[in-house]
Scaffold this motif. Sequence first.
Motif: not given
Length: 253
Positions: A103-109, A133-136, A142-147
């Motif tokens: 919720n917080l990360g999406a709000a900041l985005a 893949g979800k749009q926010v 993106q997945h954290v594996d690709d950080l």
Amino acid sequence: MATGRNHRPATRSRGIPEATVARLPLYLRALTALSERSVPTVSSEELASAAGVNSAKLRKDFSYLGSYGTRGVGYDVEYLVYQISRELGLTQDWPVVIVGIGNLGAALANYGGFASRGFRVAALIDADPSMTGKQVAGIAVQHVDDLETIIDTNGVSIGVITTPGGAAQQVCDRLVAAGVTSILNFAPTVLSVPDGVDVRKVDLSIELQILAFHEQRKAADALSGAAAPGPAAPAGDRGEQGPDGDIPAVMPA
């Protein structure tokens, strides 16, 4: 436009105190509001009042920028906006990644103020495969594996952590190892970082506790004011006052 990876703000090297740096965004916010109203000049008293500081402190802060107002005229609003923006590094592009799209990360985005202040949300990262893949805010998670690849591809030097507390240190370590040198931490934990990495912690629960303290103090003052005043205590008995006559603010346990 330059990216943030190889261009750090010059505030520390120029000897600007950290307390002054912390007030520069307050001045910039007040000046931006004046600029939007097409106000050409502002006095130190007016700007200090708008920023919530005293005018002497404001003039001292501006002296570190080499900016001195004209007596009887004040400060040029547009020039100060430019000066402070330059000192804060806001005249260039700062790619930012947000890790933890709850919720917080999406709000900041979705916060619209980043772009106008020199920040670009370059990527949103989450450990939940179902989020990939979800749009926010128009950006695919993106997945954290690709950080590490994401950090390198986008030239990111600023990371925002909005994960649960238990995951924050591991995410922080990976961000730092990938080249991130500044971190804004919303997770409810204290991060350990090496020298050369700056961390700013935003703890909403602490801010609410401070507000609760002030509410409690106001309620106590109101009750005290409603009571009939008794005889004044002798000066030597007023032990609750500090050396400047202030009552020390002590947080409740």
